[in-house]
Scaffold this motif. Structure first.
Motif, PDB file in Angstrom:
ATOM      1  N   ASP A 194       0.905  -0.776  -0.108  1.00 16.19           N
ATOM      2  CA  ASP A 194       0.019  -0.118   0.180  1.00 16.19           C
ATOM      3  C   ASP A 194       1.085   1.414  -0.015  1.00 16.19           C
ATOM      4  O   ASP A 194       0.553   2.045  -0.676  1.00 16.19           O
ATOM      5  CB  ASP A 194      -0.921   0.270   0.907  1.00 16.19           C
ATOM      6  CG  ASP A 194      -2.005  -0.806   1.267  1.00 16.19           C
ATOM      7  OD1 ASP A 194      -2.500  -1.482   0.126  1.00 16.19           O
ATOM      8  OD2 ASP A 194      -2.680  -1.669   2.549  1.00 16.19           O
ATOM      9  N   GLY A 200      -0.698   0.797  -7.392  1.00 15.28           N
ATOM     10  CA  GLY A 200      -2.338   1.986  -7.042  1.00 15.28           C
ATOM     11  C   GLY A 200      -1.146   2.359  -5.330  1.00 15.28           C
ATOM     12  O   GLY A 200      -1.168   2.633  -4.818  1.00 15.28           O
ATOM     13  N   ALA A 210       0.884   4.140  -2.608  1.00 14.57           N
ATOM     14  CA  ALA A 210       1.821   5.343  -2.388  1.00 14.57           C
ATOM     15  C   ALA A 210       3.097   5.559  -1.904  1.00 14.57           C
ATOM     16  O   ALA A 210       3.592   4.758  -1.156  1.00 14.57           O
ATOM     17  CB  ALA A 210       0.739   5.559  -0.874  1.00 14.57           C
ATOM     18  N   LEU A 257       3.686  11.320  -3.422  1.00 14.96           N
ATOM     19  CA  LEU A 257       2.988  12.031  -2.555  1.00 14.96           C
ATOM     20  C   LEU A 257       3.648  13.143  -2.344  1.00 14.96           C
ATOM     21  O   LEU A 257       2.752  14.102  -2.303  1.00 14.96           O
ATOM     22  CB  LEU A 257       1.851  11.572  -1.599  1.00 14.96           C
ATOM     23  CG  LEU A 257       1.323  10.027  -1.682  1.00 14.96           C
ATOM     24  CD1 LEU A 257       0.727   9.670  -0.651  1.00 14.96           C
ATOM     25  CD2 LEU A 257       0.478  10.450  -2.402  1.00 14.96           C
ATOM     26  N   PHE A 285      -4.480   9.683   2.548  1.00 12.21           N
ATOM     27  CA  PHE A 285      -4.772  10.185   1.326  1.00 12.21           C
ATOM     28  C   PHE A 285      -4.741   7.810   0.386  1.00 12.21           C
ATOM     29  O   PHE A 285      -5.742   7.613  -0.452  1.00 12.21           O
ATOM     30  CB  PHE A 285      -3.705   9.963   0.806  1.00 12.21           C
ATOM     31  CG  PHE A 285      -3.321  10.043  -1.037  1.00 12.21           C
ATOM     32  CD1 PHE A 285      -4.098  11.291  -1.433  1.00 12.21           C
ATOM     33  CD2 PHE A 285      -2.777   8.634  -1.805  1.00 12.21           C
ATOM     34  CE1 PHE A 285      -4.114  11.271  -3.487  1.00 12.21           C
ATOM     35  CE2 PHE A 285      -2.982   8.973  -2.686  1.00 12.21           C
ATOM     36  CZ  PHE A 285      -3.394   9.950  -3.597  1.00 12.21           C
ATOM     37  N   ILE A 286      -4.816   7.037   0.840  1.00 14.94           N
ATOM     38  CA  ILE A 286      -4.559   6.125   0.869  1.00 14.94           C
ATOM     39  C   ILE A 286      -6.433   5.361   0.584  1.00 14.94           C
ATOM     40  O   ILE A 286      -6.943   4.798   0.331  1.00 14.94           O
ATOM     41  CB  ILE A 286      -3.342   4.958   1.716  1.00 14.94           C
ATOM     42  CG1 ILE A 286      -2.166   4.703   0.938  1.00 14.94           C
ATOM     43  CG2 ILE A 286      -3.689   3.378   1.232  1.00 14.94           C
ATOM     44  CD1 ILE A 286      -1.348   4.242   2.060  1.00 14.94           C
ATOM     45  N   ASN A 318      -8.733   7.164   1.598  1.00 16.28           N
ATOM     46  CA  ASN A 318      -9.876   8.463   1.125  1.00 16.28           C
ATOM     47  C   ASN A 318      -9.861   9.112  -0.098  1.00 16.28           C
ATOM     48  O   ASN A 318     -10.653   9.389  -0.389  1.00 16.28           O
ATOM     49  CB  ASN A 318     -10.453   9.592   2.868  1.00 16.28           C
ATOM     50  CG  ASN A 318     -10.969   8.910   3.440  1.00 16.28           C
ATOM     51  OD1 ASN A 318     -11.487   8.164   3.577  1.00 16.28           O
ATOM     52  ND2 ASN A 318     -10.142   9.479   5.265  1.00 16.28           N
ATOM     53  N   ARG A 319      -8.326   8.910  -0.453  1.00 14.33           N
ATOM     54  CA  ARG A 319      -7.911   9.930  -1.448  1.00 14.33           C
ATOM     55  C   ARG A 319      -8.304  11.577  -1.398  1.00 14.33           C
ATOM     56  O   ARG A 319      -8.163  11.898  -2.221  1.00 14.33           O
ATOM     57  CB  ARG A 319      -8.363   9.006  -3.387  1.00 14.33           C
ATOM     58  CG  ARG A 319      -8.172   7.740  -2.944  1.00 14.33           C
ATOM     59  CD  ARG A 319      -6.602   7.688  -3.462  1.00 14.33           C
ATOM     60  NE  ARG A 319      -6.324   6.410  -4.085  1.00 14.33           N
ATOM     61  CZ  ARG A 319      -4.886   6.018  -3.979  1.00 14.33           C
ATOM     62  NH1 ARG A 319      -4.026   7.033  -3.757  1.00 14.33           N
ATOM     63  NH2 ARG A 319      -5.004   4.406  -4.326  1.00 14.33           N
ATOM     64  N   THR A 320      -7.842  12.035  -0.110  1.00 17.41           N
ATOM     65  CA  THR A 320      -8.001  12.995   0.537  1.00 17.41           C
ATOM     66  C   THR A 320      -6.616  13.667   0.370  1.00 17.41           C
ATOM     67  O   THR A 320      -5.924  12.646   1.212  1.00 17.41           O
ATOM     68  CB  THR A 320      -9.114  13.502   0.852  1.00 17.41           C
ATOM     69  OG1 THR A 320      -8.403  12.642   2.386  1.00 17.41           O
ATOM     70  CG2 THR A 320     -10.377  13.048   0.099  1.00 17.41           C
ATOM     71  N   LEU A 359      -0.571  17.265  -6.118  1.00 11.39           N
ATOM     72  CA  LEU A 359      -1.366  16.820  -5.439  1.00 11.39           C
ATOM     73  C   LEU A 359      -2.191  18.233  -4.825  1.00 11.39           C
ATOM     74  O   LEU A 359      -2.852  18.465  -3.836  1.00 11.39           O
ATOM     75  CB  LEU A 359      -0.713  16.481  -4.099  1.00 11.39           C
ATOM     76  CG  LEU A 359      -0.773  15.169  -3.701  1.00 11.39           C
ATOM     77  CD1 LEU A 359      -0.208  14.657  -2.650  1.00 11.39           C
ATOM     78  CD2 LEU A 359      -2.203  14.580  -4.570  1.00 11.39           C
TER      79      LEU A 359
END
Length: 142
Positions: A44, A70, A72, A91, A113-114, A116-118, A132
Motif C-alpha cells: 500500500d 497503486g 502510495a 505523494l 490519502f490511501i 480516502n484519496r484526499t 497534489l
C-alpha cells in the motif's frame, strides 16, 4: 515497503514503521529488489530513497509501482533537487536527515490519502508533490 540502500537507516525505518502499526513487507537496496518485493507483496505504501546502490533509480521504482499497483510512495532524499518534476507519482518527499516524528507524520498523511484519496495538510518537513496541490484559478483573458 522500504527501498533504502543504507542498512542502518532501513532498519531504523522498519522499527519506526512497525511501532506506527505498519507491516513492513520487505526492504530493498536497489531497483531489482524493489520490483521483486512490489510484485510479490503489492504494498500500500513505499518509502523510497531517490539515490540507491544502482544510481538514481528511486523515481523509476516509484513510477512503476504507483502505475502497476497503486502504491502510495514517499521519497526519502538528502538531495531534494534530484526529485523529478511531477515526483514520478509520489505523494511527496522527506529530506534526510529526518526524525521519527517526521516519518510518523508522513505515514499518517499517506494513510489518509490511501483510505480516502484526499489530501490533508502536509506535515512539517514534508514536501508535497505538485500534482497534489490545488491548481490556481484560471485567469480570464482581458
Amino acid at each position: 515497503m522500504i527501498v533504502e540502500d543504507q542498512a542502518l537507516l532501513a532498519m531504523e525505518l522498519e522499527l519506526v514503521l512497525g511501532e506506527a502499526g505498519c507491516d513492513v513487507v520487505g526492504c530493498a537496496m536497489d531497483k531489482a529488489g524493489a520490483f521483486e518485493i512490489a510484485e510479490r507483496e503489492r504494498p500500500d505504501l513505499a518509502l523510497i530513497d531517490v539515490n540507491l546502490l544502482d544510481g538514481m533509480t528511486g523515481p523509476q521504482i516509484a513510477q512503476r509501482i504507483v502505475g502497476e499497483y497503486g502504491t502510495a510512495v514517499i521519497f526519502l532524499t538528502a538531495n531534494p533537487e534530484q526529485i523529478p518534476e511531477g515526483f514520478a507519482g509520489a505523494l511527496g518527499a522527506v529530506s534526510k536527515p529526518f526524525d521519527e516524528l517526521t516519518i510518523r507524520a508522513a505515514i499518517g498523511f499517506a494513510r489518509e490519502f490511501i483510505r480516502n484519496r484526499t489530501v490533508g495538510a502536509p506535515p512539517r518537513r514534508f514536501r508535497l508533490a505538485p500534482w497534489l496541490t490545488t491548481p490556481p484559478n484560471d485567469i480570464a483573458p482581458h
